[in-house]
Design a protein around this motif. Structure first.
Motif, PDB file in Angstrom:
ATOM      1  N   TRP A   1       8.907  -7.683  -1.416  1.00  0.00           N
ATOM      2  CA  TRP A   1       9.592  -7.015  -2.526  1.00  0.00           C
ATOM      3  C   TRP A   1      10.691  -7.908  -3.088  1.00  0.00           C
ATOM      4  N   LEU A   2      11.457  -8.510  -2.181  1.00  0.00           N
ATOM      5  CA  LEU A   2      12.523  -9.431  -2.590  1.00  0.00           C
ATOM      6  C   LEU A   2      11.946 -10.603  -3.377  1.00  0.00           C
TER       7      LEU A   2
ATOM      8  N   LYS B   1       9.313 -10.704  -5.200  1.00  0.00           N
ATOM      9  CA  LYS B   1       8.962 -10.282  -6.555  1.00  0.00           C
ATOM     10  C   LYS B   1      10.190 -10.218  -7.442  1.00  0.00           C
ATOM     11  N   ARG B   2      11.317  -9.771  -6.872  1.00  0.00           N
ATOM     12  CA  ARG B   2      12.543  -9.694  -7.662  1.00  0.00           C
ATOM     13  C   ARG B   2      13.047 -11.084  -8.024  1.00  0.00           C
ATOM     14  N   VAL B   3      13.059 -11.945  -7.030  1.00  0.00           N
ATOM     15  CA  VAL B   3      13.712 -13.243  -7.200  1.00  0.00           C
ATOM     16  C   VAL B   3      12.865 -14.175  -8.055  1.00  0.00           C
ATOM     17  N   ILE B   4      11.568 -14.195  -7.823  1.00  0.00           N
ATOM     18  CA  ILE B   4      10.715 -15.155  -8.542  1.00  0.00           C
ATOM     19  C   ILE B   4      10.058 -14.460  -9.718  1.00  0.00           C
ATOM     20  N   HIS B   5      10.873 -13.830 -10.564  1.00  0.00           N
ATOM     21  CA  HIS B   5      10.313 -13.023 -11.656  1.00  0.00           C
ATOM     22  C   HIS B   5       9.532 -13.872 -12.650  1.00  0.00           C
ATOM     23  N   TRP B   6       9.995 -15.125 -12.896  1.00  0.00           N
ATOM     24  CA  TRP B   6       9.275 -15.951 -13.870  1.00  0.00           C
ATOM     25  C   TRP B   6       7.859 -16.252 -13.397  1.00  0.00           C
TER      26      TRP B   6
END
Ligand SMILES: Nc1ncnc2c1ncn2[C@@H]1O[C@H](COP(=O)(O)OP(=O)(O)OP(=O)(O)O)[C@@H](O)[C@H]1O
Ligand SMILES: Nc1ncnc2c1ncn2[C@@H]1O[C@H](COP(=O)(O)OP(=O)(O)OP(=O)(O)O)[C@@H](O)[C@H]1O
Ligand SMILES: O=C([O-])O
Ligand SMILES: [Mg+2]
Ligand SMILES: [Mg+2]
Lengths: 309, 259, 246, 259, 246
Positions: free
Chosen positions: B239-240, B242-247
Motif C-alpha cells: 500500500w505504501l 502505491k502511495r510513494v511511487i505514484h508516477w
C-alpha cells in the motif's frame, strides 16, 4: 567403519535426544562391538535436530529413541503413544548449579537470587518444591528465560546466579575448566523428583507388532551399557571413535563419573519402578503442570529387559 | 472496503480450499491430533485461549515493529553509505556476508554476554535479519539510474549528494520496496527467533512451551498469528509503495489496462 | 571577450575517431550554431564542453580557466528531453535552479505558460507529447543560472509555427540577458536566423569544415527569412555542407 | 589475478584489522578461551583438524549447491508464473508469506515425518529460504519494464510470451541478480539450518557437537568456513552478473569513470 | 481499395479532450502524411491505430475488420527511437521480424549499411548518436512484415542531406513493395515530397482541419522541391496551418 550391513537383519533407526554424549555410550558400544548385529538388528543412530525425539518415535520415523520421564509423562497425557523401555540412569543426576563464590549451598539460598532457565512453568514448580523443604519462598527468586544461552556464559557474566544442569556433562566440564560449582541435586530434596532421565523409548505399535525387535534392541543396549559400566575407559574410547568431534577429555571424565551411576542400586540396568512414574505424575498434577489423563502403568515396561539367568 | 473484497476474494478462496483439504485429510487419513491437528481444532483453541496467550502476541508485535523500523533504517543507511563511499563498498562486503551467516547458537551467547537478556540483543537479531535484503536491493537500485538523466545532473553541476537525492534515490524506490517486502516478511520470523535469546513472553516462547508440552494445536495457533501479522505487514508495504511511487503506478495502469 | 575556448579537441571511442582537432572560441554574449551531419560528433562535443566526458586530447577553457572534464559550468538541453519521470513539469523545469541554488516558481510558471504548456505544470512527463517534453527540457536549461547555454536540437520535435515562436522567444531572452549560447541544429534557416556565427562540421572524423559569420542586424524578424540576402547565404551554406555529405 | 589483488586488498585489509583487534582484545581483556577464542587458536584448530572435519564441509557444500540451484530455479519459476498468470499473483501471496513464516520446530517434524531423514526434506528447507528473495525481486523487475518499449512490443503484435521473453525478462535481470545475491548468502545458512532436520554430518551437525562439547574454537572454525563459502558464492554471482548484463556494465563504466 | 478506415474517433485523457471526431481513410498502397501543431494528438492517433490505446469513442478498421484496441496489425516507428538497450543495432532492427516470424539477416545488414550505419551493427544503442538511433528505429519498422506502416517523425533528428537521402530511400522501397504508409512530420516540404495526400490537424481538441491532395507524378526527384507548383502548394498549406496556430 566395520558394521557391514547384514541383509537378513532388521533395520531400525534410533534417534538421540540431542547431540551424542555419555548418556548414549551404551548404544554406541552396542553398535561398535556388534551387539546389535548379534541380536539381528542393523541400527542407524540419528540426531533429532529441531524435532523432538518423542515425536519422531511416536510417528514411527524412528523405531527407538532417547527420551525423558518428564517428556513421556507430558506426551502420554496428550495421547502421544510413546513408552519407556529402559532407564539409562537410575537416579536423577540433575540439579541446580551455581558458582561456589555465590555461596548457594541449600535451596533457601535461592531467595533473592536469579535463576536462568528456558521459560517452562515446570522449572518454577521444581524450584518451589525443593525450596518448600526449607520453608523458603519461590516468589523471592527472579526467574529469567535465557533461551539458547549456555549456562557458563550466563553465570560467568553474572546475568544469573544459578541454573539447572546435568552434573555428568556440564558439571564435569566445570571441573575441567577449574570452575568451582556448588550443586544442589533434586534428589536430595524431593523423592518425587527422582525421576528417570534419560530413558530409552519406543512407540506402542512396535510393542504390539514387533515385540521381538524391541526385545533384541533392549538386550543389545543392555549389553552395551553393561560394557560401559564395566569398562568406562574403553567405552569412552568407543564413543570418541564414533563421534570424533566430541571433546575427548570431557567424554573420558564424564564417562568415569557416569559409569557407576547407570545401574546404581537397581537389580539390573534399565529397571524402572512404578512408584517413580506415579510419584512424578502426582507431583506434576499437584503443581497443575499436567494437561490430560496419565496412566503410569502403560507409560513404561520392564518386560523387554533381559531375564536374569 | 469494497476494494478489499474485490482484491481479497481470490486469496480467501485459496485459503478456504486449503483449510478444507487439510481438515478433510486429517479425517480421511486418520491423522493423529498430536501429529497434525485439524484446522477446526486450531481455530477453537485460538479463540478460546486468546486471553491466555494474547500477551505473547503483543510482546512479539512490539519486537517486530521496533525491530523492523530499526532494521530497515539500518539497511537504508548501510546501502547509502556503501553507495556513496566507494572505499566502504569495496571493503565491507565480507562483513555484510558475515552478518548473515553467524548462526544463532554463536550469536546468542555473545549478544547476551554483551547486552544481557533485555530487548536490545533481540533488536540486534531482527536488525541483522532485516537490513540485508534492503541493502542489497537498494544498492542495485542506486546503480541502475538512467544514463541520460545522470549525464544531465552532472552537466548541471549537481554535487554527488544532489545526484543521489534527486536521481539515484527516487530511481531506487521500486527496489527499496522490493527489499522492504522481503524484510517485512522476515522481520516476523526474526522476532520469533530473537526470543531464543531468552524472553519471558512472546510467540517464540509460547511455541517452545507448546512444543515441549506436546500441543501442536497451540503451535499452529502461533503460526496462524505469525502468518497473519506477516501478511498484514506485507500488504502495508504494498500500500505504501502505491502511495510513494505514484508516477509509476500511473504508467503501469496504462500498460496493464490494455491487453 | 573570449568566453568559451575549445582548443585542439580530439575524441575517440575505441578505434572510432570521432572529433579531429576541433578548435573554436565563442565570445561572451555570442550566439553560435553548429551544423553537421548526423553522427558527426555534435552531441559528443557538447558532452565534452559540459565536462562529463574527457577528450582524448585537447583542452577546453571557460573564462580562461580549464573546464576539461569538470562538469557544472554550463546549462544544457540534451538532445533527448531527459525529464525525470517522477517529477511534474514544474518540478522538472526547476531542477537546474534547484541544483544551483534558488528556485523561482513565478518565473518558471511564467515560462511554462509562454511555451504553451499552461495547465500542464502538474502533469508527469509520460502525459506529454514529444514536442511538449522538448519544450519542458528547453525551459529547464533556460531557467538554469549558468552563463553558457548548450542547446542540442531543442526545437527538432516542434511544428514550424511553434518552432518560430520558440526561436523568437529564445532571441528575445538572449538579447535581454546576454547569455552565451551554443546551438546545435539540423535546420540551416534556424541556425542562420538565430546566430552570429555558424560552424559547419565535416563528416566523421569531424573537423571544422567552415565558419560563416551571419551579418544580419538585430533584432531579427520573421521577414528576414524571405529576404534575398538570407536566401543567398543559405544557398552558400547549403552547398558547403553538401560537399561533405558522401 | 592482478585484478583480484587490486579489488581484494581493501576487504583483506579490513579483515586483517578486524582479526588483529580481536586477537588483541582477547589478550588485553583476558577473555577466556571457552568464551571467545582468539583467531590464532581458531586458525590453528582449523588447519590441524582439517582431515577430521572436512567431510562436514563437503556434505554441507553439496547441500548448498543443490539447494541453491533448486531454490533459485523455484524462485524464478514462481515469479514467472505469478507474473504471467494474474489469478495466481492475486491468490498466492498468503501462501508465499506463509512459506517464509513456518518455524523450523514445526516444519522439522512434519518434513521428517513425510520425507524421512534423507536429503529431500533438507532441500525443501533450503528452497524455502532461497526462493523468496528471488521471486519478490524478479516480480518487481518484471513490472518496471520501460513504457515506450512495452508500447512498441504491443504495437508490433508481440504475444504476452514474446513481451515477457524479449522485454520483461531482460529488463528484470538486474533485479534477478540482486535477488540471487540475497539468496546465495542465505542458502549457506539455510543448508546449515536444514541439518537441524537430522543429519549425521554437515557443518550444522559439527557446530551443534562443538557447542555441546563446549568447543567454541570449533564453532568459529565452522563459521569461518561458512562465511568463506558465502562470500565465494556471492562473488560468483557478482561475476556472473557482469557477464550477463554486459550492456549495463558498459553504461556504468561511462558514468563512473567521470567524477 | 480502402485499407485503413478511421471512423469518428474521440479521445480524452481525464478532462483533456484531445481528439475530436477524427475521420479519414487510407487506400491500400497510399502514402498519407499528417501535419499538426505539437501536442495536437498525432502520436495519440498512432497509438489508437496501433491498438495499444482504446478511443473514448469511434472505431478503426483495417481491411474491413475492426482493429480498435487490437494491437499487432501495424509496423511502427515511435517518435522516440525506443531501442532495446540490451540489443545491438542488428538485434534491434530484427525485432519486428522476430515477433512476426522469420528473421532475414542479409536484408537487415543491407539496410543498416544503406542507412549509413555500417560498422555499427554490433554497437549498443547508447553508443549511437540521436540521428543514428532514429535510423535504426526506422529500419526496424521497415523490416517488419505488416502491410501498414506508421512513421512518427522518423527523420526529425537528421541533417538535411541524410534526411533527403532517407526520404528517397523510403520512396523507392514504398514504390517497389507498395505498402501503405501513414507519416507524421512537422516538415511541410517533407510531407509534400513524400505523400499522395496531406491531412492537417487543428489545435487541441484536434479535428481534421483540411486535406490536401498532392498531384505530383511519381517517381519524384529532388528538383521537384524547387519547382513553382511545389512552392505554391507549400504556401497554401503553410497559410492553412497558420490559421490554426494561436
Ligand atoms: N559512448 C559511446 N561509445 C561509442 N561510440 C560513441 C559513444 N558516444 C558517441 N559515439 C559515437 O560518436 C559519434 C558521434 O556521436 P554524436 O552523438 O556526437 O553525434 P551527433 O553529431 O550528435 O549526431 P546526431 O545529429 O545524430 O545527434 C557517433 O558515431 C557515435 O556512434
Ligand atoms: N497518457 C496520457 N495522459 C494524459 N495526457 C496525455 C497522455 N498521452 C497524451 N496526452 C495528451 O494528449 C495530447 C496529444 O499528445 P500527442 O503525443 O498525441 O501529441 P502530438 O501531436 O504527437 O505532439 P508532438 O508533435 O509534440 O509529438 C497532449 O496534450 C498530451 O498532453
Ligand atoms: O531478448 C534478448 O535478446 O535479450
Ligand atoms: Mg546529437
Ligand atoms: Mg508526437
Amino acid at each position: 567403519e566395520d558394521n557391514t550391513e547384514n541383509s537378513d537383519n532388521e533395520s531400525v533407526k534410533v534417534v538421540l535426544d540431542w547431540t551424542p554424549n555419555t548418556n548414549h555410550t551404551g548404544l554406541y558400544v552396542a553398535q561398535a562391538e556388534g551387539y546389535f548385529e548379534e541380536h539381528g538388528l542393523n541400527v542407524e543412530i540419528m540426531l533429532p535436530g529441531e524435532s523432538s525425539a518423542d515425536q519422531l518415535i511416536a510417528s514411527g520415523q524412528a523405531d527407538f529413541g532417547v527420551s525423558f520421564q518428564e517428556s513421556i509423562t507430558e506426551a502420554r497425557a496428550q495421547d502421544v503413544p510413546v513408552v519407556s523401555i529402559a532407564a539409562v540412569i537410575q537416579h536423577n543426576t540433575s540439579g541446580f548449579a551455581s558458582l561456589e563464590e555465590k555461596g548457594i549451598t541449600s535451596p533457601e539460598d535461592f531467595e533473592g537470587k536469579t535463576y536462568g532457565g528456558w521459560g517452562a512453568p515446570l522449572e518454577k514448580a521444581v524450584i518451589s518444591s525443593v525450596m518448600q523443604q526449607e520453608n523458603a519462598d519461590v516468589e523471592k527468586v527472579d526467574i529469567v528465560n535465557m533461551g539458547d544461552t549456555d549456562f557458563f556464559t550466563a553465570v560467568e557474566r553474572q546475568d544469573i546466579d544459578f541454573g539447572w544442569i546435568y552434573y555428568g556433562w556440564d558439571g564435569i566440564e566445570a571441573e575441567l575448566r577449574g570452575t568451582d560449582l556448588n550443586m544442589i541435586y533434586l534428589t536430595e530434596y524431593s523423592d518425587k523428583l527422582d525421576y528417570y532421565t534419560p530413558v530409552l523409548a519406543t512407540n506402542e505399535t512396535m510393542i504390539d507388532e514387533q515385540p521381538e525387535v524391541v526385545e533384541s534392541f533392549v538386550a543389545a543396549a543392555s549389553e552395551g551399557y553393561q560394557f560401559a559400566i564395566d569398562n568406562p575407559e574403553q567405552a569412552a574410547d568407543i564413543l570418541i571413535e564414533a563421534e570424533p568431534d566430541l571433546d575427548e577429555e570431557l567424554v573420558r571424565e564424564s564417562q568415569k563419573w557416569l559409569s557407576p551411576r547407570y545401574q546404581d542400586d537397581a537389580p539390573q540396568w534399565g529397571h524402572q519402578k512404578l512408584d517413580v512414574w506415579e510419584n512424578y505424575a502426582e507431583w506434576m498434577n499437584e503443581h497443575d503442570l499436567l494437561e490430560g489423563e496419565f496412566d503410569a502403568e502403560s507409560a513404561f515396561t520392564n518386560d523387554f529387559l533381559p531375564k536374569e539367568e | 472496503m469494497r476494494n478489499l473484497i474485490i482484491q481479497g476474494w481470490r486469496p480467501a478462496l485459496v485459503l478456504i480450499v486449503l483449510f478444507a483439504g487439510w481438515e478433510l485429510s486429517t479425517v480421511v487419513f486418520n491423522i493423529e491430533k498430536w501429529f497434525l491437528p485439524p484446522p477446526s481444532d486450531i481455530i477453537t483453541v485460538g479463540v478460546t485461549e486468546w486471553t491466555d496467550y494474547n500477551q505473547h502476541v503483543f510482546a512479539t508485535l512490539k519486537l517486530i515493529v521496533i525491530g523492523f523500523v530499526i532494521g530497515s533504517a539500518s539497511g537504508v543507511g548501510i546501502a547509502i553509505a556503501l553507495h556513496l563511499v566507494p572505499f566502504l563498498r569495496q571493503s565491507m562486503y565480507p562483513l555484510i556476508i558475515l552478518s548473515q551467516n553467524i548462526p544463532i547458537i554463536v550469536l546468542a551467547p555473545l549478544l547476551v554476554g554483551w547486552f544481557g537478556f533485555g530487548m536490545f540483543p533481540k533488536l540486534i537479531v531482527i536488525t541483522l535479519v532485516c537490513f540485508f535484503p534492503i541493502a542489497i536491493s537498494l544498492l542495485s537500485g542506486f546503480q541502475q539510474a538512467d544514463r541520460d538523466l545522470s549525464h544531465y545532473m552532472q552537466m548541471a553541476g549537481a554535487t554527488k549528494r544532489q545526484i543521489f537525492r534527486k536521481l539515484e534515490w527516487p530511481n531506487a524506490l521500486p527496489s527499496l520496496f522490493s527489499g522492504l517486502k522481503i524484510s517485512a516478511t522476515y522481520s516476523v520470523m526474526g522476532a520469533v527467533i530473537s526470543e531464543w535469546l531468552g524472553a519471558n513472553n512472546g510467540l517464540g516462547v509460547y511455541m517452545t512451551l507448546a512444543s515441549s508440552s506436546f500441543r501442536p494445536d497451540r503451535i499452529f495457533v502461533a503460526i496462524f498469528i505469525i502468518v497473519a501479522i506477516s501478511l498484514l505487514f506485507f500488504l502495508l508495504i504494498v500500500w505504501l509503495e502505491k502511495r510513494v511511487i505514484h508516477w509509476q503506478t500511473a504508467e503501469k495502469r496504462d500498460s496493464h489496462d490494455t491487453p | 571577450m573570449t568566453h568559451l575556448d575549445v582548443k585542439h579537441i580530439q575524441q575517440s571511442f575505441g578505434d572510432q575517431h570521432v572529433l579531429d582537432d576541433i578548435q573554436f572560441s565563442v565570445d561572451e554574449g555570442e550566439f553560435v550554431s553548429i551544423l553537421g551531419p548526423s553522427g558527426s560528433g555534435k552531441s559528443t562535443l557538447f558532452r565534452l564542453i559540459g565536462g562529463i566526458e574527457t577528450p582524448t586530447s585537447g583542452d577546453i577553457h571557460l573564462n580562461g580557466r580549464s573546464i576539461t572534464g569538470k562538469p557544472g559550468s554550463v546549462s544544457y538541453t540534451p538532445q533527448s528531453p531527459s525529464l525525470f519521470p517522477w517529477r511534474t513539469v514544474l518540478e522538472n523545469v526547476l531542477l537546474g535552479q534547484e541544483i544551483q541554488g534558488e528556485k523561482d516558481y513565478d518565473k518558471a510558471l511564467d515560462m511554462i505558460e509562454r511555451a504553451g504548456l499552461a495547465s500542464y505544470e502538474h502533469a508527469y512527463p509520460h502525459e506529454l507529447s514529444g514536442g511538449m517534453k522538448q519544450r519542458a527540457s528547453f525551459i529547464r536549461s533556460i531557467l538554469s543560472p549558468q552563463s553558457l547555454i548548450l542547446l542540442d536540437e531543442p526545437f527538432s520535435a516542434l511544428d514550424e509555427f511553434t518552432r518560430i515562436d520558440m526561436q523568437q522567444w529564445l532571441l528575445s531572452m538572449w538579447e535581454n540577458h546576454k547569455r552565451t549560447i551554443v546551438f546545435v541544429t539540423h535546420n540551416i534557416e534556424e541556425a542562420m536566423f538565430l546566430s552570429d556565427r555558424v560552424i559547419i562540421l565535416s563528416h566523421r572524423p569531424a573537423t571544422i569544415q567552415s565558419t560563416f559569420d551571419i551579418p544580419f542586424s538585430r533584432p531579427r524578424h520573421e521577414d528576414l527569412l524571405l529576404s534575398q540576402d538570407f536566401l543567398t547565404l543559405k544557398k552558400d551554406i547549403y552547398h558547403d555542407m553538401r560537399q561533405s555529405h558522401t
